[in-house]
Scaffold this motif. Structure first.
Motif, PDB file in Angstrom:
ATOM      1  N   PRO A 121       0.820  -1.218   0.000  1.00  0.00           N
ATOM      2  CA  PRO A 121       0.000   0.000   0.000  1.00  0.00           C
ATOM      3  C   PRO A 121       0.848   1.258   0.000  1.00  0.00           C
ATOM      4  CG  PRO A 121       0.066  -0.940   2.190  1.00  0.00           C
ATOM      5  CD  PRO A 121       0.775  -1.907   1.299  1.00  0.00           C
ATOM      6  N   LYS A 163      -7.481  -3.766  -0.003  1.00  0.00           N
ATOM      7  CA  LYS A 163      -6.433  -2.763  -0.218  1.00  0.00           C
ATOM      8  C   LYS A 163      -7.002  -1.354  -0.325  1.00  0.00           C
ATOM      9  CE  LYS A 163      -6.196  -3.133  -5.286  1.00  0.00           C
ATOM     10  NZ  LYS A 163      -5.306  -3.448  -6.430  1.00  0.00           N
ATOM     11  N   MET A 216      -6.838   0.827   2.897  1.00  0.00           N
ATOM     12  CA  MET A 216      -5.551   1.109   3.540  1.00  0.00           C
ATOM     13  C   MET A 216      -5.071   2.492   3.090  1.00  0.00           C
ATOM     14  SD  MET A 216      -3.692  -2.608   3.549  1.00  0.00           S
ATOM     15  CE  MET A 216      -4.670  -4.088   3.816  1.00  0.00           C
ATOM     16  N   THR A 227      -3.484   4.973   9.245  1.00  0.00           N
ATOM     17  CA  THR A 227      -2.116   4.612   9.629  1.00  0.00           C
ATOM     18  C   THR A 227      -1.872   4.903  11.108  1.00  0.00           C
ATOM     19  OG1 THR A 227      -1.307   6.768   8.898  1.00  0.00           O
ATOM     20  CG2 THR A 227      -1.150   4.945   7.328  1.00  0.00           C
ATOM     21  N   TRP A 271       0.268   0.366   8.708  1.00  0.00           N
ATOM     22  CA  TRP A 271      -1.112  -0.096   8.692  1.00  0.00           C
ATOM     23  C   TRP A 271      -1.192  -1.321   9.597  1.00  0.00           C
ATOM     24  CZ3 TRP A 271       1.320   1.923   4.446  1.00  0.00           C
ATOM     25  CH2 TRP A 271       0.666   2.989   3.787  1.00  0.00           C
ATOM     26  N   ILE A 297      -3.033  -4.407  10.498  1.00  0.00           N
ATOM     27  CA  ILE A 297      -4.066  -5.213   9.847  1.00  0.00           C
ATOM     28  C   ILE A 297      -4.507  -6.393  10.708  1.00  0.00           C
ATOM     29  CG2 ILE A 297      -3.512  -4.485   7.510  1.00  0.00           C
ATOM     30  CD1 ILE A 297      -1.858  -6.979   7.133  1.00  0.00           C
ATOM     31  N   TYR A 342      -2.227 -12.353   3.699  1.00  0.00           N
ATOM     32  CA  TYR A 342      -2.078 -11.106   2.939  1.00  0.00           C
ATOM     33  C   TYR A 342      -1.747 -11.468   1.500  1.00  0.00           C
ATOM     34  CZ  TYR A 342      -0.481  -6.605   1.246  1.00  0.00           C
ATOM     35  OH  TYR A 342      -0.326  -5.450   0.508  1.00  0.00           O
TER      36      TYR A 342
END
Length: 280
Positions: A10, A36, A39, A44, A56, A58, A218
């Protein structure tokens, strides 16, 4: 692998004010999908003792979400990094580089990290990280509280690159489904595996996998239709999926390119017999 690596990372930013919401984010009791497209800059986070970085988050231990691990996508700008990156003495970690080059010093040894580089960092390691280049770098940082076992030594630190590891083909799949393993399954020192799963176009998981490991996936490359619990979900490079223990999963990689994802799972330890593993 013979093919040069490509991994999605990203870059943030925000969609224009003229855009409609047409994304695929989902959060259920059995799984979550963080695509995606969400993001962006506004989600952040930052950490103490780091310079010129953002990340990020996740996955994190949270009631009703991930229980055993956290996962960050970290972006470090020029001259950024940290001499004190990990503050939890119980934490082990894995770094996997998806974009750019930087220097990792691990227990006194300096390593040049580039796309595809993989570092395993045991608890209480002495390590630091610095981007001496002119462009931002991006990498995954997975963390887990290590579960020691009496009589089993702690795992050792190591650094490698996925390009130097031959994927293991799943039996009966004609090479369409394989796993790049960074740690041997039989190595009881390790209580988590962070691997790369590879599907050639047309490759499938042709049954509903239902097992005890928590999963974080991911998508590094390509796209597929993924079965999560009772739903078929379209996913592509840059998307993240979390699956709780026993969530059924299957996959169809329709192409046109390879479908690949970075996979976390907890392994090799007894199941706690009290809620959360806590003694009453």
């Amino acid at each position: 692998m013979s093919k040069s690596p490509y991994y999605y990372a990203p870059h943030g930013g925000h969609p224009g004010q003229d855009q409609l919401l047409t994304d695929r984010a989902m959060f259920t009791e059995a799984y979550a999908v963080i695509p995606k497209g969400v993001m962006r800059d506004i989600v952040t986070s930052h950490l103490p003792f780091w310079d010129n970085m953002r990340m990020w988050v996740i996955a994190r231990p949270l009631t009703g979400f991930a229980e055993t691990f956290s996962q960050y996508i970290v972006e470090v700008g020029p001259n950024g990094g940290s001499n004190k990156p990990e503050l939890d003495a119980s934490a082990e970690g894995v770094i996997f580089v998806v974009e750019g080059e930087f220097s990792l010093t691990l227990n006194g040894t300096q390593h040049a990290m580039r796309p595809g580089s993989y570092a395993f960092i045991p608890p209480q390691s002495d390590w630091s990280l610095r981007n001496n280049g002119s462009e931002a770098v991006r990498f995954h940082w997975l963390r887990k509280a290590y579960q020691p076992v009496e009589g089993v030594p702690y795992p050792e630190a190591f650094v490698t690159n996925e390009q130097d590891i031959e994927p293991i083909v799943m039996p009966g799949t004609e090479g369409r489904w394989s796993t790049t393993r960074f740690v041997e399954i039989s190595d009881m020192r390790h209580d988590m595996h962070v691997n790369i799963v590879n599907f050639e176009p047309g490759g499938v998981i042709p049954f509903a996998e239902t097992h005890v490991m928590e999963h974080g996936l991911y998508v590094l490359e390509g796209k597929a239709v993924y079965r999560l619990n009772q739903d078929w979900v379209e996913v592509e490079a840059g998307d993240f999926m979390w699956l709780r223990a026993f969530c059924p999963q299957a996959c169809y990689a329709g192409g046109p390119s390879r479908f690949r994802y970075l996979l976390y799972k907890d392994v090799n330890r007894q199941m706690p017999l009290t809620l959360g593993g806590l003694k009453r």
